[in-house]
Design a protein around this motif. Structure first.
Motif, PDB file in Angstrom:
ATOM      1  N   ARG A 190      -3.634-147.360 -66.037  1.00 25.61           N
ATOM      2  CA  ARG A 190      -2.683-147.404 -67.386  1.00 25.61           C
ATOM      3  C   ARG A 190      -2.932-148.781 -67.740  1.00 25.61           C
ATOM      4  O   ARG A 190      -2.814-149.829 -67.111  1.00 25.61           O
ATOM      5  CB  ARG A 190      -1.388-147.299 -66.683  1.00 25.61           C
ATOM      6  N   ILE A 191      -3.198-148.937 -69.130  1.00 28.03           N
ATOM      7  CA  ILE A 191      -3.470-150.326 -69.552  1.00 28.03           C
ATOM      8  C   ILE A 191      -2.752-150.594 -70.981  1.00 28.03           C
ATOM      9  O   ILE A 191      -2.988-151.607 -71.460  1.00 28.03           O
ATOM     10  CB  ILE A 191      -5.129-150.426 -70.208  1.00 28.03           C
ATOM     11  N   GLY A 192      -1.940-149.698 -71.244  1.00 30.36           N
ATOM     12  CA  GLY A 192      -1.113-150.108 -72.547  1.00 30.36           C
ATOM     13  C   GLY A 192      -0.281-148.908 -72.906  1.00 30.36           C
ATOM     14  O   GLY A 192      -0.121-148.088 -72.271  1.00 30.36           O
ATOM     15  N   ARG A 193       0.205-148.933 -74.247  1.00 29.90           N
ATOM     16  CA  ARG A 193       0.916-147.846 -74.778  1.00 29.90           C
ATOM     17  C   ARG A 193       0.817-148.033 -76.527  1.00 29.90           C
ATOM     18  O   ARG A 193       0.269-148.928 -76.864  1.00 29.90           O
ATOM     19  CB  ARG A 193       2.582-148.112 -74.542  1.00 29.90           C
ATOM     20  N   ILE A 194       0.911-146.594 -77.096  1.00 34.19           N
ATOM     21  CA  ILE A 194       0.671-146.446 -78.042  1.00 34.19           C
ATOM     22  C   ILE A 194       2.126-146.766 -78.967  1.00 34.19           C
ATOM     23  O   ILE A 194       3.256-146.377 -78.604  1.00 34.19           O
ATOM     24  CB  ILE A 194       0.143-144.843 -78.570  1.00 34.19           C
ATOM     25  N   THR A 195       1.806-147.462 -80.109  1.00 30.36           N
ATOM     26  CA  THR A 195       3.047-147.778 -80.913  1.00 30.36           C
ATOM     27  C   THR A 195       2.971-147.276 -82.304  1.00 30.36           C
ATOM     28  O   THR A 195       1.911-146.680 -82.721  1.00 30.36           O
ATOM     29  CB  THR A 195       3.182-149.408 -81.238  1.00 30.36           C
ATOM     30  N   ALA A 196       4.300-147.161 -83.080  1.00 33.76           N
ATOM     31  CA  ALA A 196       4.288-146.713 -84.193  1.00 33.76           C
ATOM     32  C   ALA A 196       3.779-147.655 -85.417  1.00 33.76           C
ATOM     33  O   ALA A 196       3.204-147.238 -86.310  1.00 33.76           O
ATOM     34  CB  ALA A 196       5.845-146.301 -84.572  1.00 33.76           C
ATOM     35  N   GLU A 197       3.943-148.748 -84.967  1.00 35.74           N
ATOM     36  CA  GLU A 197       3.439-150.098 -85.889  1.00 35.74           C
ATOM     37  C   GLU A 197       1.850-149.990 -85.973  1.00 35.74           C
ATOM     38  O   GLU A 197       1.429-149.961 -84.770  1.00 35.74           O
ATOM     39  CB  GLU A 197       3.940-151.164 -85.594  1.00 35.74           C
ATOM     40  N   PRO A 198       1.252-149.953 -86.960  1.00 34.49           N
ATOM     41  CA  PRO A 198      -0.215-150.077 -86.879  1.00 34.49           C
ATOM     42  C   PRO A 198      -0.718-151.327 -86.306  1.00 34.49           C
ATOM     43  O   PRO A 198      -0.102-152.298 -86.253  1.00 34.49           O
ATOM     44  CB  PRO A 198      -0.614-149.605 -88.351  1.00 34.49           C
ATOM     45  N   GLY A 199      -1.871-151.356 -85.835  1.00 37.45           N
ATOM     46  CA  GLY A 199      -2.491-152.547 -85.566  1.00 37.45           C
ATOM     47  C   GLY A 199      -2.621-152.417 -84.026  1.00 37.45           C
ATOM     48  O   GLY A 199      -1.834-151.845 -83.223  1.00 37.45           O
ATOM     49  N   LEU A 200      -3.474-153.368 -83.288  1.00 37.61           N
ATOM     50  CA  LEU A 200      -3.791-153.564 -81.973  1.00 37.61           C
ATOM     51  C   LEU A 200      -3.405-154.989 -81.456  1.00 37.61           C
ATOM     52  O   LEU A 200      -3.996-155.953 -82.013  1.00 37.61           O
ATOM     53  CB  LEU A 200      -5.138-153.330 -81.737  1.00 37.61           C
TER      54      LEU A 200
END
Lengths: 322, 322
Positions: free
Chosen positions: B289-299
């Motif tokens: 597991r390396i992270g999570r998805i966010t509603a705010e765009p961008g990485l």
């Protein structure tokens, strides 16, 4: 003009139009295709290389047409209804004017047949076009090379030899009038895949192949796959007016061994002449009966008097005719 | 050794073995494929060019493996069961020893996945390999780039960055021990497509992509297609022992932007950790597991302390990184 890879795809090749059978096209790791129930998929791949299949000076719009046409012709030879094509392109540089013309030629023909450009790949490299075309036919109805039977009649669509005549004019071995050169060059550069005829021949033709490398060579594949022979009426081979105005030897060279015509050669049961002519009329495609399938192996070529015609040479092989 | 086109196909590429879904393979105008009822076809095309995707000195057996592996990786990223591939080859010359080794590498991997070489094309020309791969998935279950949701977890298979580390060693910018060079070079030249994991993630992963151009670049496609952002734990990215022995900057360069790893990056619902680990175990594939998805765009890329990590550069683009 410098274009990035993804911008290039978006600008010239990503057209999210709805097409039958295509659930998801350009833009993911794979395209998603939905087969029609009870149908099989027919798939063909062709690679075109600059300097071998076309000259560096070729009109890119004509090239876009031809690259797709040769693949649709393979689908036609199997009686398939074209659904989707995949285009891989190696380009020496990302030239917007060239790509725009190429895409125009490709999409004009694709749209005429309701075919989606569903995916592909682009990379830098010596100019190379690889197209994979996919179509459908009801299960068991694909036309194969292996079904010809002794006694079957042998047919060809359209006319043969114009593309070769144009090639000879390009090579300088034949002098043509401006009108004849323009007309035969059009046949070479913008071949018409016989898609409607192929579909009309489903359930009727016993075998089929398209003439890409030359009639003698392509017909030989059918004879080998079907384990039969054929008697070919050399003088019955349909040819256009410009070729018919040339010496008989040249006519025979062009009709018997000329490649790039993309007509369909097919066989049908001996009692099927009326059905073949009806299929031809339904698909608005002229057809000519040019011989018959024999039980004895081998291909014999005879003139109108039934005398043997010497074969004018083998068909094209990419590693033997450099 | 001079080989004709048809002899070349017969000798090295025509293996009439029975394969699921393939009714008729090499030898006709088209291959005939039988879709499984209720399934969709997933199709991907990749073109590999000498001097760009591989060196002229490449071991042809490794090249045969890799050319197929990169396509199977695209199928894996969509959760497809591979069925058939089509190979178009442009060759400067028909070299029997080269072709035999190339075919051996290709068929070893094809056989391991039960995939048929169902058709293709050969021509003379600058060395170019174009493979189109086709697989199946139950209708509606293909993994796409567009399904990631805010709150989803972000995962990657295997380890990242070894292929890039080997490339840097080839370039002479990094000195590796003989053992480290051999191990990372194997990752670069013989990547493992994560086919079993892709299938195990059907109905579970909300999106997936394979890492071919670099994690940051490939993940950006998922974020754009899904209209979301992501927070990536840079120090959580899995890496092998040889890369972990390098300076941190180089580790980050290789794991974040290295291409050619062909691992799967995928997203899953926040409550799906156990299911993801079960799918990984079922397919015998490590996942992290390396992270999570966010509603705010961008990485955004953060270190173990939650501090921003500067991005070490863009991923690979064939027309911008010549």
């Amino acid at each position: 003009m410098a274009l990035g890879e993804f911008e290039l795809i978006r600008r010239f090749f990503d057209r999210p139009t709805a097409h039958a059978g295509v659930v998801h096209g350009v833009g993911d790791d794979c395209a998603v295709l939905a087969p029609s129930p009870g149908h099989q998929w027919l798939v063909s791949t062709d690679m075109l290389v600059e300097g071998r299949h076309f000259l560096s000076t070729v009109d890119p719009e004509a090239l876009g047409h031809k690259a797709l046409a040769v693949n649709l012709s393979d689908l036609a030879a199997c009686g398939a209804t074209p659904r989707a094509v995949f285009l891989a392109l190696a380009l020496p540089r990302a030239d917007a004017a060239w790509l725009e013309a190429f895409a125009r030629g490709l999409f004009q023909l694709a749209d005429a047949h309701g075919v989606a450009l569903a995916g592909g790949d682009t990379t830098a490299g010596p100019l190379n076009l690889c197209i994979t075309a996919m179509g459908e036919a009801p299960a068991g109805q694909a036309l194969l090379r292996s079904g010809a039977q002794p006694g079957d009649t042998l047919w060809v669509s359209g006319t043969l030899g114009d593309a070769r005549l144009a090639l000879e004019a390009f090579r300088g071995t034949v002098a043509l009038t401006g009108e004849a050169f323009a007309a035969t060059r059009l046949r070479m550069e913008r071949p018409t895949p016989r898609v409607a005829l192929g579909q009309a021949l489903r359930g009727l033709a016993t075998s089929a192949v398209d003439v890409s490398d030359g009639l003698l060579g392509d017909l030989a594949h059918v004879l080998a796959a079907s384990d039969v022979g054929a008697e070919l009426q050399a003088d019955a081979l349909p040819r256009g007016a410009h070729l018919a105005a040339q010496p008989l030897d040249l006519q025979r060279l062009c009709t018997l061994t000329g490649g790039d015509d993309y007509e369909l050669v097919f066989t049908a049961p001996a009692d099927g002449d009326d059905a073949v002519r009806a299929a031809a009329a339904r698909s608005d495609t002229p057809v000519t009966r040019i011989g018959r399938i024999t039980a004895e192996p081998g291909l014999s070529c005879v003139d109108a008097q039934g005398q043997p015609v010497p074969a004018p040479g083998a068909s094209f092989d990419h590693f033997r005719n450099p």
